[in-house]
Motif scaffolding. Structure first.
Motif, PDB file in Angstrom:
ATOM      1  N   GLY A  72     -43.061  -2.885 -50.285  1.00 17.69           N
ATOM      2  CA  GLY A  72     -44.189  -3.664 -49.797  1.00 17.69           C
ATOM      3  C   GLY A  72     -44.073  -5.147 -50.083  1.00 17.69           C
ATOM      4  O   GLY A  72     -43.037  -5.766 -49.824  1.00 17.69           O
ATOM      5  N   TYR A  73     -45.143  -5.717 -50.654  1.00 21.25           N
ATOM      6  CA  TYR A  73     -45.169  -7.153 -50.895  1.00 21.25           C
ATOM      7  C   TYR A  73     -44.072  -7.594 -51.859  1.00 21.25           C
ATOM      8  O   TYR A  73     -43.497  -8.678 -51.694  1.00 21.25           O
ATOM      9  CB  TYR A  73     -46.541  -7.575 -51.438  1.00 21.25           C
ATOM     10  CG  TYR A  73     -46.616  -9.040 -51.781  1.00 21.25           C
ATOM     11  CD1 TYR A  73     -46.709  -9.999 -50.776  1.00 21.25           C
ATOM     12  CD2 TYR A  73     -46.570  -9.473 -53.106  1.00 21.25           C
ATOM     13  CE1 TYR A  73     -46.759 -11.348 -51.078  1.00 21.25           C
ATOM     14  CE2 TYR A  73     -46.625 -10.816 -53.414  1.00 21.25           C
ATOM     15  CZ  TYR A  73     -46.718 -11.752 -52.405  1.00 21.25           C
ATOM     16  OH  TYR A  73     -46.769 -13.091 -52.707  1.00 21.25           O
ATOM     17  N   ALA A  74     -43.764  -6.769 -52.866  1.00 20.51           N
ATOM     18  CA  ALA A  74     -42.700  -7.121 -53.803  1.00 20.51           C
ATOM     19  C   ALA A  74     -41.364  -7.259 -53.076  1.00 20.51           C
ATOM     20  O   ALA A  74     -40.569  -8.150 -53.365  1.00 20.51           O
ATOM     21  CB  ALA A  74     -42.607  -6.078 -54.915  1.00 20.51           C
ATOM     22  N   GLY A  75     -41.123  -6.362 -52.114  1.00 18.65           N
ATOM     23  CA  GLY A  75     -39.894  -6.463 -51.338  1.00 18.65           C
ATOM     24  C   GLY A  75     -39.884  -7.692 -50.457  1.00 18.65           C
ATOM     25  O   GLY A  75     -38.865  -8.387 -50.349  1.00 18.65           O
ATOM     26  N   ALA A  76     -41.012  -7.977 -49.814  1.00 22.06           N
ATOM     27  CA  ALA A  76     -41.097  -9.162 -48.958  1.00 22.06           C
ATOM     28  C   ALA A  76     -40.908 -10.424 -49.783  1.00 22.06           C
ATOM     29  O   ALA A  76     -40.213 -11.370 -49.363  1.00 22.06           O
ATOM     30  CB  ALA A  76     -42.450  -9.185 -48.241  1.00 22.06           C
ATOM     31  N   ARG A  77     -41.509 -10.458 -50.960  1.00 24.64           N
ATOM     32  CA  ARG A  77     -41.393 -11.636 -51.815  1.00 24.64           C
ATOM     33  C   ARG A  77     -39.941 -11.856 -52.257  1.00 24.64           C
ATOM     34  O   ARG A  77     -39.478 -12.993 -52.362  1.00 24.64           O
ATOM     35  CB  ARG A  77     -42.294 -11.477 -53.031  1.00 24.64           C
ATOM     36  CG  ARG A  77     -42.403 -12.714 -53.901  1.00 24.64           C
ATOM     37  CD  ARG A  77     -43.385 -12.492 -55.040  1.00 24.64           C
ATOM     38  NE  ARG A  77     -43.504 -13.691 -55.842  1.00 24.64           N
ATOM     39  CZ  ARG A  77     -42.699 -13.993 -56.863  1.00 24.64           C
ATOM     40  NH1 ARG A  77     -41.719 -13.162 -57.162  1.00 24.64           N
ATOM     41  NH2 ARG A  77     -42.859 -15.103 -57.553  1.00 24.64           N
ATOM     42  N   THR A  78     -39.218 -10.773 -52.508  1.00 26.38           N
ATOM     43  CA  THR A  78     -37.809 -10.898 -52.862  1.00 26.38           C
ATOM     44  C   THR A  78     -37.015 -11.518 -51.724  1.00 26.38           C
ATOM     45  O   THR A  78     -36.101 -12.314 -51.943  1.00 26.38           O
ATOM     46  CB  THR A  78     -37.229  -9.518 -53.224  1.00 26.38           C
ATOM     47  OG1 THR A  78     -37.952  -8.986 -54.337  1.00 26.38           O
ATOM     48  CG2 THR A  78     -35.758  -9.605 -53.586  1.00 26.38           C
ATOM     49  N   MET A  79     -37.374 -11.176 -50.487  1.00 29.03           N
ATOM     50  CA  MET A  79     -36.672 -11.725 -49.323  1.00 29.03           C
ATOM     51  C   MET A  79     -36.936 -13.209 -49.145  1.00 29.03           C
ATOM     52  O   MET A  79     -36.026 -13.984 -48.852  1.00 29.03           O
ATOM     53  CB  MET A  79     -37.110 -10.981 -48.060  1.00 29.03           C
ATOM     54  CG  MET A  79     -36.790  -9.505 -48.050  1.00 29.03           C
ATOM     55  SD  MET A  79     -37.495  -8.701 -46.579  1.00 29.03           S
ATOM     56  CE  MET A  79     -37.176  -6.977 -46.946  1.00 29.03           C
ATOM     57  N   GLY A  80     -38.197 -13.607 -49.295  1.00 30.13           N
ATOM     58  CA  GLY A  80     -38.558 -14.984 -48.980  1.00 30.13           C
ATOM     59  C   GLY A  80     -38.522 -15.924 -50.154  1.00 30.13           C
ATOM     60  O   GLY A  80     -37.767 -16.906 -50.177  1.00 30.13           O
ATOM     61  N   THR A  81     -39.344 -15.642 -51.168  1.00 29.31           N
ATOM     62  CA  THR A  81     -39.488 -16.556 -52.287  1.00 29.31           C
ATOM     63  C   THR A  81     -38.226 -16.613 -53.138  1.00 29.31           C
ATOM     64  O   THR A  81     -37.976 -17.616 -53.805  1.00 29.31           O
ATOM     65  CB  THR A  81     -40.694 -16.139 -53.153  1.00 29.31           C
ATOM     66  OG1 THR A  81     -41.841 -16.009 -52.307  1.00 29.31           O
ATOM     67  CG2 THR A  81     -40.988 -17.170 -54.218  1.00 29.31           C
ATOM     68  N   GLU A  82     -37.458 -15.550 -53.144  1.00 30.27           N
ATOM     69  CA  GLU A  82     -36.247 -15.552 -53.955  1.00 30.27           C
ATOM     70  C   GLU A  82     -35.003 -15.826 -53.101  1.00 30.27           C
ATOM     71  O   GLU A  82     -34.379 -16.870 -53.224  1.00 30.27           O
ATOM     72  CB  GLU A  82     -36.131 -14.217 -54.698  1.00 30.27           C
ATOM     73  CG  GLU A  82     -37.283 -14.032 -55.692  1.00 30.27           C
ATOM     74  CD  GLU A  82     -37.185 -12.747 -56.471  1.00 30.27           C
ATOM     75  OE1 GLU A  82     -36.114 -12.120 -56.449  1.00 30.27           O
ATOM     76  OE2 GLU A  82     -38.176 -12.365 -57.100  1.00 30.27           O
ATOM     77  N   PHE A  83     -34.657 -14.909 -52.214  1.00 26.01           N
ATOM     78  CA  PHE A  83     -33.411 -15.078 -51.459  1.00 26.01           C
ATOM     79  C   PHE A  83     -33.382 -16.360 -50.638  1.00 26.01           C
ATOM     80  O   PHE A  83     -32.517 -17.220 -50.816  1.00 26.01           O
ATOM     81  CB  PHE A  83     -33.174 -13.870 -50.553  1.00 26.01           C
ATOM     82  CG  PHE A  83     -32.331 -14.167 -49.346  1.00 26.01           C
ATOM     83  CD1 PHE A  83     -31.044 -14.670 -49.491  1.00 26.01           C
ATOM     84  CD2 PHE A  83     -32.827 -13.988 -48.061  1.00 26.01           C
ATOM     85  CE1 PHE A  83     -30.255 -14.963 -48.380  1.00 26.01           C
ATOM     86  CE2 PHE A  83     -32.052 -14.282 -46.958  1.00 26.01           C
ATOM     87  CZ  PHE A  83     -30.765 -14.775 -47.110  1.00 26.01           C
ATOM     88  N   LEU A  84     -34.325 -16.518 -49.710  1.00 26.07           N
ATOM     89  CA  LEU A  84     -34.251 -17.653 -48.789  1.00 26.07           C
ATOM     90  C   LEU A  84     -34.480 -18.972 -49.512  1.00 26.07           C
ATOM     91  O   LEU A  84     -33.883 -19.991 -49.166  1.00 26.07           O
ATOM     92  CB  LEU A  84     -35.259 -17.478 -47.651  1.00 26.07           C
ATOM     93  CG  LEU A  84     -35.010 -18.366 -46.430  1.00 26.07           C
ATOM     94  CD1 LEU A  84     -33.636 -18.087 -45.836  1.00 26.07           C
ATOM     95  CD2 LEU A  84     -36.085 -18.158 -45.369  1.00 26.07           C
TER      96      LEU A  84
END
Length: 295
Positions: A72-84
């Protein structure tokens, strides 16, 4: 424990040091990575191979992305706030390594759903929409600063989605979406009039400005209202510039104000305090004199 794209220490230190060396010598240095994921064995690998291998092996890999979506949100946050966010850090500190194709491939996977994972829908649902707005903003900043070269239609499409997300949900709270960020001024003329108008209202509110509600019934009316607001604001700025007293007298509701005592009251209080201090000193001196006389 960490890779080069899921922790900001990598570009903070190695990327920052590389940028400093390039600034002194005119050439980016040869950077090496010590790979010790396999116990008992350590390999030295060029930064280019390690960075781009991690990009494709993890962050563009459906085998890694699909399970991440289950969080969910934790996965999305890993994609945006961390990776990108970390990819952007490497872009700025080592622009010789992060080329245009990297942004194109990230766009294809996360926004065009080239892997058929449903990522655009996943990133747009619930609180994930803030992550998606953050990711879109990074792309727009990369384009505005000339790191990512793309066509006007792509900017209009992605920028329009960013404007709609921000208008609906507010700013996601990242530095790339600060209400005074120059990216917004660059983006606004490339959007449809209605999208630009709605975005402008949201940004103005975030800056603490009082904005008249614009009619959403027609694009033409929205554009006309936008011109009227800008004209009124310009006139107000000119008037305040000509009359500083008027500028100081104009209340701004986002400032905390405290009544200031009149000057006469302050003078009176000061004189009273000085009188009390003088009387106390006199009594103290008299006590010392009497004490010595008795002795």
């Amino acid at each position: 424990l960490y890779g080069l794209l899921d922790n900001n220490d990598a570009f903070d230190y190695l990327g920052g040091l590389s940028l400093a060396i390039e600034g002194r010598t005119g050439q980016p240095p040869e950077a090496m990575i010590l790979q010790h994921a396999e116990p008992g064995r350590a390999d030295v690998e060029p930064l280019t191979t390690a960075l781009l291998g991690e990009l494709r092996g993890r962050f563009l890999n459906p085998a890694w992305l699909k399970p991440l979506m289950e969080h969910g949100y934790a996965g999305a946050r890993t994609m945006g706030t961390e990776f990108l966010e970390n990819l952007w850090g490497w872009q700025v500190t080592r622009p010789d390594l992060v080329k245009n194709w990297a942004w194109d491939e990230v766009k294809a996977v996360y926004f065009d759903d080239s892997q058929k994972l449903g990522l655009p829908k996943f990133l747009g649902q619930g609180h994930n929409a803030h992550v998606k707005a953050h990711m879109l903003a990074i792309f727009m900043v990369a384009a505005e600063k000339g790191f990512w070269q793309t066509d006007a239609a792509t900017i209009k499409q992605m920028g329009g989605e960013l404007a709609r997300l921000v208008s609906k949900n507010g700013l996601p709270g990242s530095g790339h979406t600060a209400p005074n960020h120059p990216m917004w001024q660059w983006l606004a003329p490339q959007l449809d009039a209605a999208e630009a108008q709605a975005l402008g209202v949201t940004l103005a509110k975030a800056r603490g400005e009082v904005v008249a509600a614009a009619s959403a019934s027609a694009t033409a009316q929205a554009t006309k209202s936008n011109v009227a607001v800008n004209t009124e604001k310009t006139a107000k700025i000119n008037n305040e510039a000509a009359d500083p007293a008027a500028r100081e007298a104009t209340p701004r509701y986002y400032e905390l104000t405290e009544p200031i005592a009149p000057t006469s009251n302050l003078v009176s209080r000061t004189l009273n305090l000085l009188g009390l201090l003088a009387a106390s000193l006199s009594l103290f001196t008299l006590g010392l004199w009497l004490g010595r006389r008795n002795n």
